[in-house]
Scaffold this motif. Structure first.
Motif, PDB file in Angstrom:
ATOM      1  N   ARG A   1      41.970  32.262  49.725  1.00 45.13           N
ATOM      2  CA  ARG A   1      42.209  31.711  48.388  1.00 45.13           C
ATOM      3  C   ARG A   1      40.937  31.739  47.543  1.00 45.13           C
ATOM      4  O   ARG A   1      40.974  32.052  46.344  1.00 45.13           O
ATOM      5  CB  ARG A   1      42.732  30.275  48.492  1.00 45.13           C
ATOM      6  CG  ARG A   1      44.162  30.200  49.020  1.00 45.13           C
ATOM      7  CD  ARG A   1      44.686  28.765  49.028  1.00 45.13           C
ATOM      8  NE  ARG A   1      46.050  28.696  49.525  1.00 45.13           N
ATOM      9  CZ  ARG A   1      47.133  28.941  48.797  1.00 45.13           C
ATOM     10  NH1 ARG A   1      46.996  29.264  47.510  1.00 45.13           N
ATOM     11  NH2 ARG A   1      48.328  28.866  49.323  1.00 45.13           N
ATOM     12  N   SER A   2      39.807  31.424  48.165  1.00 45.05           N
ATOM     13  CA  SER A   2      38.535  31.446  47.444  1.00 45.05           C
ATOM     14  C   SER A   2      38.180  32.865  46.999  1.00 45.05           C
ATOM     15  O   SER A   2      37.755  33.090  45.856  1.00 45.05           O
ATOM     16  CB  SER A   2      37.429  30.879  48.339  1.00 45.05           C
ATOM     17  OG  SER A   2      36.177  30.946  47.692  1.00 45.05           O
ATOM     18  N   ALA A   3      38.369  33.831  47.905  1.00 42.34           N
ATOM     19  CA  ALA A   3      38.083  35.227  47.563  1.00 42.34           C
ATOM     20  C   ALA A   3      38.991  35.713  46.442  1.00 42.34           C
ATOM     21  O   ALA A   3      38.549  36.390  45.510  1.00 42.34           O
ATOM     22  CB  ALA A   3      38.247  36.111  48.800  1.00 42.34           C
ATOM     23  N   ALA A   4      40.269  35.362  46.524  1.00 43.68           N
ATOM     24  CA  ALA A   4      41.209  35.775  45.486  1.00 43.68           C
ATOM     25  C   ALA A   4      40.821  35.181  44.139  1.00 43.68           C
ATOM     26  O   ALA A   4      40.893  35.858  43.101  1.00 43.68           O
ATOM     27  CB  ALA A   4      42.624  35.362  45.868  1.00 43.68           C
ATOM     28  N   ALA A   5      40.381  33.925  44.141  1.00 45.10           N
ATOM     29  CA  ALA A   5      39.952  33.297  42.888  1.00 45.10           C
ATOM     30  C   ALA A   5      38.737  34.016  42.305  1.00 45.10           C
ATOM     31  O   ALA A   5      38.664  34.258  41.089  1.00 45.10           O
ATOM     32  CB  ALA A   5      39.638  31.823  43.132  1.00 45.10           C
TER      33      ALA A   5
ATOM     34  N   ASP B   1      43.370  48.032  40.309  1.00 46.94           N
ATOM     35  CA  ASP B   1      44.193  49.233  40.435  1.00 46.94           C
ATOM     36  C   ASP B   1      44.650  49.501  41.862  1.00 46.94           C
ATOM     37  O   ASP B   1      45.693  50.117  42.076  1.00 46.94           O
ATOM     38  CB  ASP B   1      43.402  50.455  39.943  1.00 46.94           C
ATOM     39  CG  ASP B   1      43.020  50.348  38.482  1.00 46.94           C
ATOM     40  OD1 ASP B   1      43.683  50.970  37.640  1.00 46.94           O
ATOM     41  OD2 ASP B   1      42.041  49.621  38.179  1.00 46.94           O
ATOM     42  N   LEU B   2      43.839  49.051  42.821  1.00 46.03           N
ATOM     43  CA  LEU B   2      44.107  49.415  44.205  1.00 46.03           C
ATOM     44  C   LEU B   2      43.645  48.305  45.133  1.00 46.03           C
ATOM     45  O   LEU B   2      42.508  47.850  45.045  1.00 46.03           O
ATOM     46  CB  LEU B   2      43.368  50.710  44.546  1.00 46.03           C
ATOM     47  CG  LEU B   2      43.413  51.208  45.987  1.00 46.03           C
ATOM     48  CD1 LEU B   2      44.843  51.530  46.406  1.00 46.03           C
ATOM     49  CD2 LEU B   2      42.525  52.450  46.142  1.00 46.03           C
ATOM     50  N   LEU B   3      44.541  47.874  46.005  1.00 41.10           N
ATOM     51  CA  LEU B   3      44.198  46.937  47.071  1.00 41.10           C
ATOM     52  C   LEU B   3      44.462  47.634  48.391  1.00 41.10           C
ATOM     53  O   LEU B   3      45.589  48.063  48.662  1.00 41.10           O
ATOM     54  CB  LEU B   3      45.044  45.666  46.970  1.00 41.10           C
ATOM     55  CG  LEU B   3      44.926  44.684  48.141  1.00 41.10           C
ATOM     56  CD1 LEU B   3      43.497  44.176  48.297  1.00 41.10           C
ATOM     57  CD2 LEU B   3      45.898  43.504  47.957  1.00 41.10           C
TER      58      LEU B   3
ATOM     59  N   THR C   1      47.349  39.610  49.246  1.00 39.15           N
ATOM     60  CA  THR C   1      48.155  40.446  48.352  1.00 39.15           C
ATOM     61  C   THR C   1      48.932  39.581  47.362  1.00 39.15           C
ATOM     62  O   THR C   1      48.964  39.866  46.159  1.00 39.15           O
ATOM     63  CB  THR C   1      49.123  41.324  49.165  1.00 39.15           C
ATOM     64  OG1 THR C   1      48.381  42.101  50.101  1.00 39.15           O
ATOM     65  CG2 THR C   1      49.905  42.256  48.246  1.00 39.15           C
ATOM     66  N   GLY C   2      49.551  38.510  47.860  1.00 33.71           N
ATOM     67  CA  GLY C   2      50.322  37.641  46.980  1.00 33.71           C
ATOM     68  C   GLY C   2      49.465  37.000  45.908  1.00 33.71           C
ATOM     69  O   GLY C   2      49.902  36.845  44.757  1.00 33.71           O
ATOM     70  N   LEU C   3      48.242  36.641  46.254  1.00 37.33           N
ATOM     71  CA  LEU C   3      47.354  35.973  45.306  1.00 37.33           C
ATOM     72  C   LEU C   3      46.741  36.923  44.281  1.00 37.33           C
ATOM     73  O   LEU C   3      46.277  36.487  43.228  1.00 37.33           O
ATOM     74  CB  LEU C   3      46.245  35.243  46.071  1.00 37.33           C
ATOM     75  CG  LEU C   3      46.718  34.063  46.932  1.00 37.33           C
ATOM     76  CD1 LEU C   3      45.617  33.626  47.885  1.00 37.33           C
ATOM     77  CD2 LEU C   3      47.161  32.892  46.047  1.00 37.33           C
ATOM     78  N   LEU C   4      46.729  38.218  44.594  1.00 36.27           N
ATOM     79  CA  LEU C   4      46.144  39.203  43.676  1.00 36.27           C
ATOM     80  C   LEU C   4      47.183  40.040  42.943  1.00 36.27           C
ATOM     81  O   LEU C   4      46.832  40.782  42.020  1.00 36.27           O
ATOM     82  CB  LEU C   4      45.213  40.155  44.444  1.00 36.27           C
ATOM     83  CG  LEU C   4      43.940  39.556  45.038  1.00 36.27           C
ATOM     84  CD1 LEU C   4      43.150  40.650  45.768  1.00 36.27           C
ATOM     85  CD2 LEU C   4      43.066  38.922  43.958  1.00 36.27           C
TER      86      LEU C   4
ATOM     87  N   LEU D   1      47.587  43.432  39.670  1.00 40.09           N
ATOM     88  CA  LEU D   1      48.006  44.820  39.851  1.00 40.09           C
ATOM     89  C   LEU D   1      49.250  45.162  39.040  1.00 40.09           C
ATOM     90  O   LEU D   1      49.382  46.284  38.543  1.00 40.09           O
ATOM     91  CB  LEU D   1      48.279  45.108  41.329  1.00 40.09           C
ATOM     92  CG  LEU D   1      47.065  45.153  42.257  1.00 40.09           C
ATOM     93  CD1 LEU D   1      47.100  44.050  43.287  1.00 40.09           C
ATOM     94  CD2 LEU D   1      46.951  46.500  42.951  1.00 40.09           C
ATOM     95  N   LEU D   2      50.163  44.211  38.916  1.00 40.21           N
ATOM     96  CA  LEU D   2      51.464  44.504  38.301  1.00 40.21           C
ATOM     97  C   LEU D   2      51.390  45.108  36.899  1.00 40.21           C
ATOM     98  O   LEU D   2      52.190  45.990  36.576  1.00 40.21           O
ATOM     99  CB  LEU D   2      52.320  43.229  38.269  1.00 40.21           C
ATOM    100  CG  LEU D   2      52.976  42.827  39.591  1.00 40.21           C
ATOM    101  CD1 LEU D   2      53.677  41.482  39.445  1.00 40.21           C
ATOM    102  CD2 LEU D   2      53.959  43.897  40.057  1.00 40.21           C
TER     103      LEU D   2
END
Length: 298
Positions: A77-81, A91-93, A126-129, A133-134
């Motif tokens: 969660r911290s990284a996603a924030a 563009d790419l995960l 993925t859900g948090l980022l 991407l969308l």
């Protein structure tokens, strides 16, 4: 395009932002290296920041390093924030990081280590980022699976965390089967959006440090067989093709072209019949949302 797909086929990535987990070594580092060489800004999302900085210094291109420990949902969660704050668009995960054949251990949140790291950590990230991407046409989520998804592999909902019985091989196979099921279910959910696609890849058998947690006998055997394995730069090609080839479509799976997909240049391959069970995919998704407390905007 010829089956002899190489890193030279990677198109220009200028202006793109790519997040690669586990990019401080092995397949992740090779993936990051090529993407950066083609002009992408590559975020090396790594557990060991100092090792990540050393890896970034070896890459000729635009990079940054992000702390990410997939064994901790708080770290995810911290990284996603941090990533959301730094990058209005992604563009790419590339969900590349992983552990293999570990003794039975648990993550910070109590998940069996291989499932928690390889699947649940990446599911949450993925859900948090995903909302970054969308909006981006041509964006992709690439998850690195393995042929081990065929080895004694099943999603054991009655003992998902291997609390009653533990096998290193079975737990690894379950986590890699989960990677594929996640990819296929995510693609179904993304299909109506028309911008982002979910793709999977596997590296065949490559010379990396992934087996460092395997039993001593297995490590000794792998050391003896190492000359037969392909180097990390070849093992990264299926991931790179899944990530960048303009001909790729959602829900595809790429791996080496050689016999039993052990080595070779990347081509479209097939996963096991079990991986395509939509009922199990949906159940795994629901359980993963419950365990991680992460819901997706699709």
């Amino acid at each position: 395009m010829s089956e002899q797909w190489t890193e030279q086929h990677v198109p220009d990535q200028s202006g793109r932002v790519a997040v690669v987990t586990g990019a401080s070594g092995g397949l992740g580092l090779e993936t990051a290296r090529v993407l950066a060489a083609r002009g992408a800004h590559v975020v090396l999302a790594v557990r060991d920041v100092e090792k990540g900085k050393q890896a970034a210094a070896r890459i000729d291109g635009d990079t940054s390093v992000q702390a990410l420990d997939l064994t901790s949902l708080a770290s995810v969660r911290s990284a996603a924030a941090d990533l959301r704050a730094a990058h209005p668009r992604i563009d790419l995960l590339v969900n590349n990081a992983g552990v293999m054949y570990t003794p039975r251990r648990t993550t910070t949140d109590g998940f069996e280590l291989q499932l928690g790291t390889n699947h649940l950590g990446h599911f949450a990230l993925t859900g948090l980022l995903l909302d970054r991407l969308l909006p981006v046409p041509g964006s992709r989520v690439v998850t690195v699976a393995s042929n081990a998804h065929r080895m004694r592999a099943a999603i054991d909902f009655d003992d998902l965390q291997s609390e009653r019985s533990y096998s290193r091989v079975r737990a690894y196979g379950q986590s890699k089967l989960a990677n594929l099921m996640f990819t296929y279910e995510l693609q179904r959910r993304l299909a109506s959006h028309g911008t982002t696609v979910a793709v999977a890849a596997h590296p065949g058998v490559s010379r990396t440090e992934l087996a460092r947690n395997a039993p001593t006998t297995v490590r000794l055997l792998l050391t003896r067989l190492a000359p037969l394995f392909q180097p990390a730069e070849m093992g990264a090609l299926p991931t790179l093709r899944a990530a960048t080839d303009p001909a790729v479509t959602g829900g595809q799976y790429y791996g080496p072209a050689g016999r039993r997909e052990v080595r070779g240049h990347p081509v479209l391959v097939a996963s096991s019949p079990e991986s395509h069970d939509e009922t199990v995919q949906r159940r795994l998704w629901a359980v993963s949302e419950e365990l991680t407390q992460v819901t997706f905007p699709v």
